[in-house]
Design a protein around this motif. Structure first.
Motif, PDB file in Angstrom:
ATOM      1  N   PHE A 125       4.372  -9.477  -0.295  1.00 49.64           N
ATOM      2  CA  PHE A 125       3.177  -9.492   0.559  1.00 49.64           C
ATOM      3  C   PHE A 125       2.818  -8.060   0.979  1.00 49.64           C
ATOM      4  N   VAL A 149       1.626  -5.895  -2.100  1.00 47.93           N
ATOM      5  CA  VAL A 149       0.281  -6.236  -2.572  1.00 47.93           C
ATOM      6  C   VAL A 149      -0.761  -5.689  -1.609  1.00 47.93           C
ATOM      7  N   ILE A 150      -0.493  -5.825  -0.312  1.00 56.58           N
ATOM      8  CA  ILE A 150      -1.452  -5.307   0.677  1.00 56.58           C
ATOM      9  C   ILE A 150      -1.566  -3.784   0.548  1.00 56.58           C
ATOM     10  N   LEU A 193      -8.305 -10.442   1.941  1.00 60.86           N
ATOM     11  CA  LEU A 193      -7.162  -9.808   1.276  1.00 60.86           C
ATOM     12  C   LEU A 193      -5.850 -10.361   1.816  1.00 60.86           C
ATOM     13  N   ALA A 224      -3.286 -12.488  -0.450  1.00 61.30           N
ATOM     14  CA  ALA A 224      -1.955 -11.932  -0.712  1.00 61.30           C
ATOM     15  C   ALA A 224      -0.865 -12.860  -0.181  1.00 61.30           C
ATOM     16  N   ALA A 238       2.039 -14.754  -2.290  1.00 58.92           N
ATOM     17  CA  ALA A 238       3.457 -14.594  -1.946  1.00 58.92           C
ATOM     18  C   ALA A 238       4.121 -15.959  -1.789  1.00 58.92           C
TER      19      ALA A 238
END
Lengths: 245, 246
Positions: A52, A55-56, A77, A81, A85
């Protein structure tokens, strides 16, 4: 002789009485066992959270570090994300139990499989959905998420991820018998995630624009209620298919 | 009802009866589609706003109708298969899924082609387009899941469960996408503007829809028949059939 007969009789009584220990005992035992197993494999609990965060991190790098732009897309977003996850961790939901045969034992218990599956899903949510929801506000700060929407973000994720776990578990149960079910699992489950995503991200958007959040949260709750009723039955049916096939 | 269901259990009975039904549906499909196309494409009046480009609806609308009905049929046949273990239902589901995916694609593609002259773009995140796209993904999921299992019985039951889960979700997805669309984008142009349609435009459309349904039934019967032959190839009646043909 009479003594041993008595012992045998007692044992029989115990064996017969055990199923009467009932559903609550079985569900509680499943909950405890799964929690314990997962807590001993900490990396499995931590990996979705790290995923998580990574990706962020990718989005500002890939799109733009401009806080105004990030703030506009942050709700979506964060939700997408978190959803991915949660999806990643689904494949292992029944995998270990399938490999070591304890899933078959679950099928053989006199208690309804749907309730035991529900206990397993509850553990999945407790150790994936809930931590993701608690972590999301921190990542929200990094994406310049406007103030006033942090609590809504966490609450919507906590509510929504429970539905995600339930719906995703159907896919996990269907694909657990396949050696490479991972990608297929996402293909099956992601289209079904869309309503949750819409109302989850919508709740955060509404909080930012100062609209009423309750409508979105209420619908997320309604989706969860529906999933709580239907998903365990579908999970149980799917597990039976995967085990017998 | 029960006698009928019991008869349905026998692939051989279905094979014989479908041989008799099939030509009628093919004939009806051919007549209706040819009539509908000629009427719709050549004789129906042009739309006063969209000109001739509106004629795409004569393919687009029937395809979209079928795309949705076939998914419901998948769930119904799935339920019939799971409850009564009627193999024919599963064979029909096997052959219907790719057809449904194709129809969804046709609806999406014809919609995109229509969008170019009307909206000036191939794709809009319109509520209907989005839900059709999701429907396509659901179809692909069912097809992929069926293909992933080694054992046919597990594949059938897994695909049935997924189709039923999908059908429960379709209305939820549909309404949430509608909600999402109204929240995010004000409806600058609506597709529903054509609700009031003159009779001479509407009749060929109705004929096309009926023609597409007949085509779907005829094709499903035909493909189910070949699926029966394939799955029952070790049965004696199928062998005798093959010997006769030789």
């Amino acid at each position: 002789m009479p003594a041993s007969e008595g012992a045998l009789g007692k044992e029989e009584a115990v064996v017969r009485a055990e199923p009467r220990g009932g559903l609550a005992v079985a569900v509680w035992a499943t909950l405890k066992r799964d929690l314990l197993l997962l807590l001993r494999r900490r990396s499995e609990v931590l990996n979705p959270l790290v995923f998580f965060a990574i990706v962020i991190t990718l989005f500002p790098i890939g799109i733009s570090p401009d806080p105004a732009l990030l703030a506009a897309i942050a709700p979506g977003l964060l939700w997408v994300a978190a959803l991915l996850a949660a999806l990643l961790s689904l494949d292992s939901l029944f995998r270990a139990d399938y490999d070591d045969g304890s899933l078959e034992q679950l099928l053989l218990t006199p208690q309804p499989l749907a309730m035991l599956a529900l206990a397993k899903v509850a553990v999945h949510w407790l150790l994936t959905g809930l931590p993701l929801a608690l972590m999301a506000p921190v990542l929200g700060i990094m994406l310049a998420l406007p103030a006033g929407s942090y609590l809504v973000l966490a609450v919507s994720l906590a509510l929504g991820s429970a539905s995600l776990s339930l719906i995703g578990a159907i896919g996990a149960a269907l694909t657990v018998g396949l050696s490479r079910g991972g990608v297929l699992l996402s293909l099956l489950v992601l289209p079904l995630y869309i309503p949750v995503l819409i109302f989850g991200a919508g709740a955060v958007q509404a909080a930012i624009f100062g609209d009423s959040v309750l409508a979105h949260l209420a619908i997320l709750g309604a989706l969860l209620a529906l999933a709580l009723i239907f998903a365990p039955l579908a999970i149980a049916a799917s597990l039976r298919i995967s085990i017998n096939g | 009802m029960w006698a009928f269901l019991n008869k349905l259990r026998s692939p051989k009975w279905f094979y014989t009866i479908s041989a008799r039904l099939q030509p009628w549906f093919w004939a009806a499909a051919l007549i209706l589609i040819v009539t509908g196309s000629v009427w719709g494409l050549a004789f129906a009046p042009a739309d006063y706003q969209q000109g001739n480009s509106f004629r795409i609806i004569y393919v687009h609308v029937p395809a979209a109708f079928l795309a949705q009905s076939i998914f419901v049929s998948l769930a119904v046949t799935g339920l019939v298969f799971m409850v009564w273990k009627i193999k024919i239902a599963d064979m029909a589901a096997t052959v219907m899924a790719p057809l449904g995916a194709a129809m969804t694609f046709v609806a999406l593609f014809s919609g995109a082609v229509w969008g170019v002259p009307t909206w000036g773009t191939w794709w809009m995140w319109d509520a209907r387009l989005t839900s059709m796209l999701i429907l396509l993904f659901l179809y692909l999921g069912v097809i992929a899941l069926r293909g992933a299992f080694a054992s046919r019985d597990s594949a059938s039951r897994a695909a049935s469960v997924l189709a039923m889960v999908g059908v429960i979700n379709i209305p939820i997805i549909k309404y949430s996408v509608d909600w999402w669309y109204t929240l995010h984008q004000p409806a600058t142009f609506t597709v529903t503007g054509r609700a009031a349609m003159p009779m001479e435009m509407w009749l060929p459309l109705l004929i096309m829809v009926l023609g597409f349904y007949c085509f779907f039934i005829a094709l499903t019967l035909m493909r189910t028949r070949s699926e029966i032959l394939r799955r029952e190839s070790s049965k004696r009646w199928v062998r005798e059939l093959a010997e006769e043909a030789n």
